[in-house]
Write a protein that holds these residues in place. Structure first.
Motif, PDB file in Angstrom:
ATOM      1  N   GLY A  13       0.809  -1.217   0.000  1.00 16.59           N
ATOM      2  CA  GLY A  13       0.000   0.000   0.000  1.00 16.59           C
ATOM      3  C   GLY A  13       0.840   1.263   0.000  1.00 16.59           C
ATOM      4  N   GLY A  14       1.936   1.266   0.742  1.00 17.40           N
ATOM      5  CA  GLY A  14       2.822   2.425   0.760  1.00 17.40           C
ATOM      6  C   GLY A  14       3.423   2.698  -0.606  1.00 17.40           C
ATOM      7  N   ALA A  15       3.843   1.636  -1.269  1.00 15.08           N
ATOM      8  CA  ALA A  15       4.428   1.797  -2.603  1.00 15.08           C
ATOM      9  C   ALA A  15       3.372   2.272  -3.608  1.00 15.08           C
ATOM     10  N   ILE A  16       2.163   1.740  -3.510  1.00 19.27           N
ATOM     11  CA  ILE A  16       1.090   2.147  -4.417  1.00 19.27           C
ATOM     12  C   ILE A  16       0.699   3.604  -4.165  1.00 19.27           C
ATOM     13  N   ALA A  17       0.557   3.986  -2.897  1.00 15.73           N
ATOM     14  CA  ALA A  17       0.225   5.380  -2.571  1.00 15.73           C
ATOM     15  C   ALA A  17       1.285   6.325  -3.126  1.00 15.73           C
ATOM     16  N   HIS A  18       2.547   5.949  -2.995  1.00 14.55           N
ATOM     17  CA  HIS A  18       3.633   6.767  -3.534  1.00 14.55           C
ATOM     18  C   HIS A  18       3.493   6.928  -5.050  1.00 14.55           C
ATOM     19  N   GLN A  19       3.257   5.835  -5.744  1.00 10.55           N
ATOM     20  CA  GLN A  19       3.124   5.888  -7.202  1.00 10.55           C
ATOM     21  C   GLN A  19       1.925   6.724  -7.634  1.00 10.55           C
ATOM     22  N   LEU A  20       0.838   6.684  -6.849  1.00 11.83           N
ATOM     23  CA  LEU A  20      -0.366   7.442  -7.193  1.00 11.83           C
ATOM     24  C   LEU A  20      -0.338   8.877  -6.662  1.00 11.83           C
ATOM     25  N   SER A  21       0.684   9.198  -5.861  1.00 12.70           N
ATOM     26  CA  SER A  21       0.799  10.516  -5.214  1.00 12.70           C
ATOM     27  C   SER A  21      -0.433  10.835  -4.365  1.00 12.70           C
ATOM     28  N   VAL A  22      -0.843   9.837  -3.568  1.00 15.77           N
ATOM     29  CA  VAL A  22      -1.955  10.014  -2.631  1.00 15.77           C
ATOM     30  C   VAL A  22      -1.494   9.597  -1.236  1.00 15.77           C
ATOM     31  N   GLY A  23      -2.305   9.901  -0.244  1.00 17.01           N
ATOM     32  CA  GLY A  23      -1.979   9.542   1.126  1.00 17.01           C
ATOM     33  C   GLY A  23      -2.118   8.049   1.385  1.00 17.01           C
ATOM     34  N   PHE A  24      -1.478   7.619   2.459  1.00 18.66           N
ATOM     35  CA  PHE A  24      -1.524   6.217   2.888  1.00 18.66           C
ATOM     36  C   PHE A  24      -2.076   6.143   4.303  1.00 18.66           C
ATOM     37  N   VAL A  25      -2.966   5.194   4.542  1.00 19.99           N
ATOM     38  CA  VAL A  25      -3.561   4.987   5.865  1.00 19.99           C
ATOM     39  C   VAL A  25      -3.369   3.533   6.275  1.00 19.99           C
ATOM     40  N   PRO A  26      -2.760   3.300   7.447  1.00 19.67           N
ATOM     41  CA  PRO A  26      -2.649   1.924   7.927  1.00 19.67           C
ATOM     42  C   PRO A  26      -3.869   1.516   8.757  1.00 19.67           C
ATOM     43  N   ILE A  27      -4.324   0.290   8.557  1.00 16.93           N
ATOM     44  CA  ILE A  27      -5.282  -0.319   9.478  1.00 16.93           C
ATOM     45  C   ILE A  27      -4.497  -1.401  10.204  1.00 16.93           C
ATOM     46  N   ARG A  28      -4.460  -1.254  11.539  1.00 19.44           N
ATOM     47  CA  ARG A  28      -3.554  -2.061  12.348  1.00 19.44           C
ATOM     48  C   ARG A  28      -4.287  -2.963  13.316  1.00 19.44           C
ATOM     49  N   LYS A  29      -3.548  -3.893  13.873  1.00 22.42           N
ATOM     50  CA  LYS A  29      -4.075  -4.720  14.947  1.00 22.42           C
ATOM     51  C   LYS A  29      -4.278  -3.843  16.170  1.00 22.42           C
ATOM     52  N   ALA A  30      -5.182  -4.262  17.039  1.00 22.63           N
ATOM     53  CA  ALA A  30      -5.544  -3.480  18.221  1.00 22.63           C
ATOM     54  C   ALA A  30      -4.328  -3.112  19.064  1.00 22.63           C
ATOM     55  N   GLY A  31      -4.339  -1.866  19.557  1.00 20.41           N
ATOM     56  CA  GLY A  31      -3.303  -1.405  20.474  1.00 20.41           C
ATOM     57  C   GLY A  31      -2.045  -0.880  19.827  1.00 20.41           C
ATOM     58  N   LYS A  32      -1.988  -0.808  18.522  1.00 21.58           N
ATOM     59  CA  LYS A  32      -0.777  -0.365  17.822  1.00 21.58           C
ATOM     60  C   LYS A  32      -0.798   1.096  17.407  1.00 21.58           C
ATOM     61  N   LEU A  33      -1.980   1.714  17.372  1.00 18.80           N
ATOM     62  CA  LEU A  33      -2.087   3.108  16.932  1.00 18.80           C
ATOM     63  C   LEU A  33      -2.269   4.041  18.127  1.00 18.80           C
ATOM     64  N   PRO A  34      -1.539   5.140  18.160  1.00 21.96           N
ATOM     65  CA  PRO A  34      -1.759   6.121  19.219  1.00 21.96           C
ATOM     66  C   PRO A  34      -2.996   6.964  18.890  1.00 21.96           C
ATOM     67  N   GLY A  35      -3.526   7.638  19.853  1.00 22.91           N
ATOM     68  CA  GLY A  35      -4.664   8.519  19.589  1.00 22.91           C
ATOM     69  C   GLY A  35      -5.970   7.763  19.536  1.00 22.91           C
ATOM     70  N   LYS A  36      -7.029   8.505  19.148  1.00 21.95           N
ATOM     71  CA  LYS A  36      -8.370   7.925  19.107  1.00 21.95           C
ATOM     72  C   LYS A  36      -8.530   7.031  17.889  1.00 21.95           C
ATOM     73  N   THR A  37      -9.114   5.872  18.121  1.00 22.30           N
ATOM     74  CA  THR A  37      -9.305   4.907  17.043  1.00 22.30           C
ATOM     75  C   THR A  37     -10.729   4.361  17.042  1.00 22.30           C
ATOM     76  N   LEU A  38     -11.097   3.803  15.902  1.00 20.19           N
ATOM     77  CA  LEU A  38     -12.298   2.984  15.785  1.00 20.19           C
ATOM     78  C   LEU A  38     -11.826   1.539  15.729  1.00 20.19           C
ATOM     79  N   SER A  39     -12.609   0.624  16.284  1.00 24.85           N
ATOM     80  CA  SER A  39     -12.226  -0.788  16.338  1.00 24.85           C
ATOM     81  C   SER A  39     -13.273  -1.656  15.669  1.00 24.85           C
ATOM     82  N   GLN A  40     -12.800  -2.773  15.116  1.00 23.58           N
ATOM     83  CA  GLN A  40     -13.698  -3.751  14.497  1.00 23.58           C
ATOM     84  C   GLN A  40     -13.151  -5.149  14.762  1.00 23.58           C
TER      85      GLN A  40
END
Length: 176
Positions: A64-91
């Motif tokens: 995804g990072g490589a594709i976002a770079h090629q498209l010149s758009v932003g990249f967003v990670p969806i991570r396993k629980a507890g890995k992101l700082p700040g407010k999150t939504l969970s599923q």
């Protein structure tokens, strides 16, 4: 001429006996193979407006990072629980051997943004389904999902299709 599938190593009996593990690290390690995979994933969604690429943990980050770079758009990670700082939504979602939880920052996507979801492998579709549900909570428009590998016998592509999501995979393998 080599295909993406030719760069993928199969490791028998990993992580448990009877599983044929499809290892994309050999694809990533080869510059031609890696470029081919990125180019083919981008080509599958050519002409589509994409605001952000979303990578599913963990190999989806690499692709995804490589594709976002090629498209010149932003990249967003969806991570396993507890890995992101700040407010999150969970599923929560179901794995072959239990359950897990995916999270995304609650401000990672603005309502109406068009997103492309990327991961290395589509098996049962549980991880992708959880990611899509998180993105929909944020108001994202899902352009589609791209995968290097599909394991059709496990039904992930059918699940995502039933959700109304376009799926593109570069290759498929029989079995688990």
């Amino acid at each position: 001429m080599k295909t993406v599938q030719d760069y993928i190593r199969t490791i028998p009996d990993f992580p448990i006996e009877g599983i044929m593990f499809r290892d994309v690290t050999t694809l990533f390690a080869d510059p031609r193979g890696f470029r081919m995979a990125i180019d083919q994933l981008i080509h599958a969604f050519a002409g589509r407006e994409i605001d952000k690429v979303v990578g599913l943990e963990a190999r989806g980050f690499i692709l995804g990072g490589a594709i976002a770079h090629q498209l010149s758009v932003g990249f967003v990670p969806i991570r396993k629980a507890g890995k992101l700082p700040g407010k999150t939504l969970s599923q929560d979602y179901t794995l072959e051997y239990g359950t897990a939880t995916m999270e995304v920052h609650d401000d990672a996507i603005e309502a109406g943004e068009r997103v492309l979801v990327i991961d290395d492998l589509l098996a049962t579709g549980g991880t992708a389904e959880a990611g899509i549900k998180l993105l929909e909570q944020l108001g994202a428009q899902i352009v589609g999902c791209g995968f290097v590998i599909d394991l059709p016998e496990l039904g992930g592509a059918k699940l995502l299709d039933q959700m109304g999501v376009e799926v593109h995979s570069l290759c498929a393998f029989d079995g688990h």
